[in-house]
Write an enzyme that holds these catalytic residues in place. Structure first.
Site, PDB file in Angstrom:
ATOM      1  N   GLY A 128       0.790  -1.186  -0.476  1.00  0.00           N
ATOM      2  CA  GLY A 128      -0.365   0.474  -0.044  1.00  0.00           C
ATOM      3  C   GLY A 128       0.594   1.556  -0.517  1.00  0.00           C
ATOM      4  O   GLY A 128       0.188   2.407  -0.643  1.00  0.00           O
ATOM      5  N   ASP A 129       1.938   1.482   1.329  1.00  0.00           N
ATOM      6  CA  ASP A 129       2.205   2.277   0.454  1.00  0.00           C
ATOM      7  C   ASP A 129       3.488   2.453  -0.866  1.00  0.00           C
ATOM      8  O   ASP A 129       3.714   3.512  -1.546  1.00  0.00           O
ATOM      9  CB  ASP A 129       3.948   2.245   1.723  1.00  0.00           C
TER      10      ASP A 129
END
Length: 301
Positions: free
Chosen positions: A250-251
């Site tokens: 996600g990052d």
């Protein structure tokens, strides 16, 4: 300049164990140690994609010094606040028949430490971009996101927020440039279960109505959905590949989106595609995404 904030960073100790059994001696067949924390992951992937950033937050003890050493060795700016009590946490991430995580506590952060962070944030200028992501440790006020965004409001700084529930909802009034919940986090906000792309759209629009400018929804194997401040709705299937490690995906998507946005001079479609492929590239690799891995997925998307 891009800045990232990680309130409670970590050294991630990643191990693989064949057939883990509780209460017995288990031996690893794979080990890796990486700087961890959502903002730090964003900074690392940005660097992998060719863009500089400065990582901010709090570190303590020998583990904190090791995080800073590793980041600086990679050419990433690290300007963490040194905390005197406790140590930066070590998070164990064990891959076996199931994935198990044991996360440390982190150091005790004082009001003086918080003021030092504010002083660094006060140096940001119009046109800078700030990424605030991850949980807030119990030694910090629960409204740290709001305090920072209120402090920077009206200064022409675009802020990206990647957080869950109240941490996210409570800052929408400050009109973040981008928010990135996944479908489960989005569903938890509204008390619903969201599995399909079309299901997330009305709830993503609710977040926009509450103040978010752009909403990026990651959905793992279901792909992703993006709703721009112009009202455009863009969908993407998940790139094909074998998931090796979901930590940091996600990052990586956030870093990829920002890279695509900057390199295309604000083209949201290109930013979205870059974000999707960068998140997947990290998921398909034991480490975080590199530029060649991302470009290979872009070519096949």
């Amino acid at each position: 300049m891009i800045y990232t904030v990680t309130f409670n960073p970590s050294l991630d100790y990643i191990v693989r164990v064949e057939g883990f059994k509780a209460g017995q001696i288990n031996r690893t067949y794979y080990e890796n140690i990486l700087p961890g924390g959502k903002g730090i992951n964003v900074s690392i992937v940005l660097k992998n994609l060719g863009h500089d950033s400065t990582a901010l937050g709090f570190t303590a003890g020998f583990t904190g010094r090791e995080i800073e050493r590793r980041l600086k060795e990679s050419g990433i700016g690290a300007e963490f606040i040194a905390v005197s009590e406790g140590m930066t946490r070590i998070n164990l991430k064990m891959k076996s028949d199931e994935e198990t995580e044991i996360n440390g506590q982190g150091p005790k952060i004082t009001e003086e430490n918080i003021q030092e962070l504010y002083s660094k944030l006060d140096t940001l200028q119009a046109g800078d971009l700030l990424v605030i992501s991850g949980s807030v440790p119990n030694t910090l006020p629960g409204d740290m996101y709001e305090r920072i965004m209120s402090r920077l409001e009206g200064r022409g700084i675009d802020i990206v927020v990647d957080a869950e529930r109240d941490l996210l909802v409570n800052v929408l009034k400050y009109h973040p440039f981008l928010i990135k919940p996944n479908n489960h986090e989005l569903g938890a906000i509204y008390g619903v279960e969201l599995k399909k792309q079309d299901e997330v759209i009305p709830y993503a629009k609710k977040l926009q109505e509450a103040g978010a400018r752009n909403v990026l929804i990651s959905m793992a194997g279901e792909g992703a959905v993006f709703i721009s401040e112009k009202g455009d709705i863009i969908k993407s299937a998940a790139p094909k590949g074998k998931v090796v490690n979901s930590v940091g995906a996600g990052d990586s998507m956030v870093a990829g989106f920002l890279t695509g946005y900057m390199e295309s001079e604000g083209d949201y479609d290109k930013a979205f595609r870059m974000g999707v492929c960068t998140g997947s590239a990290s998921a398909f690799s034991p480490d975080l995404a590199t530029r060649p891995e991302v470009e290979a997925l872009l070519a096949a998307l």
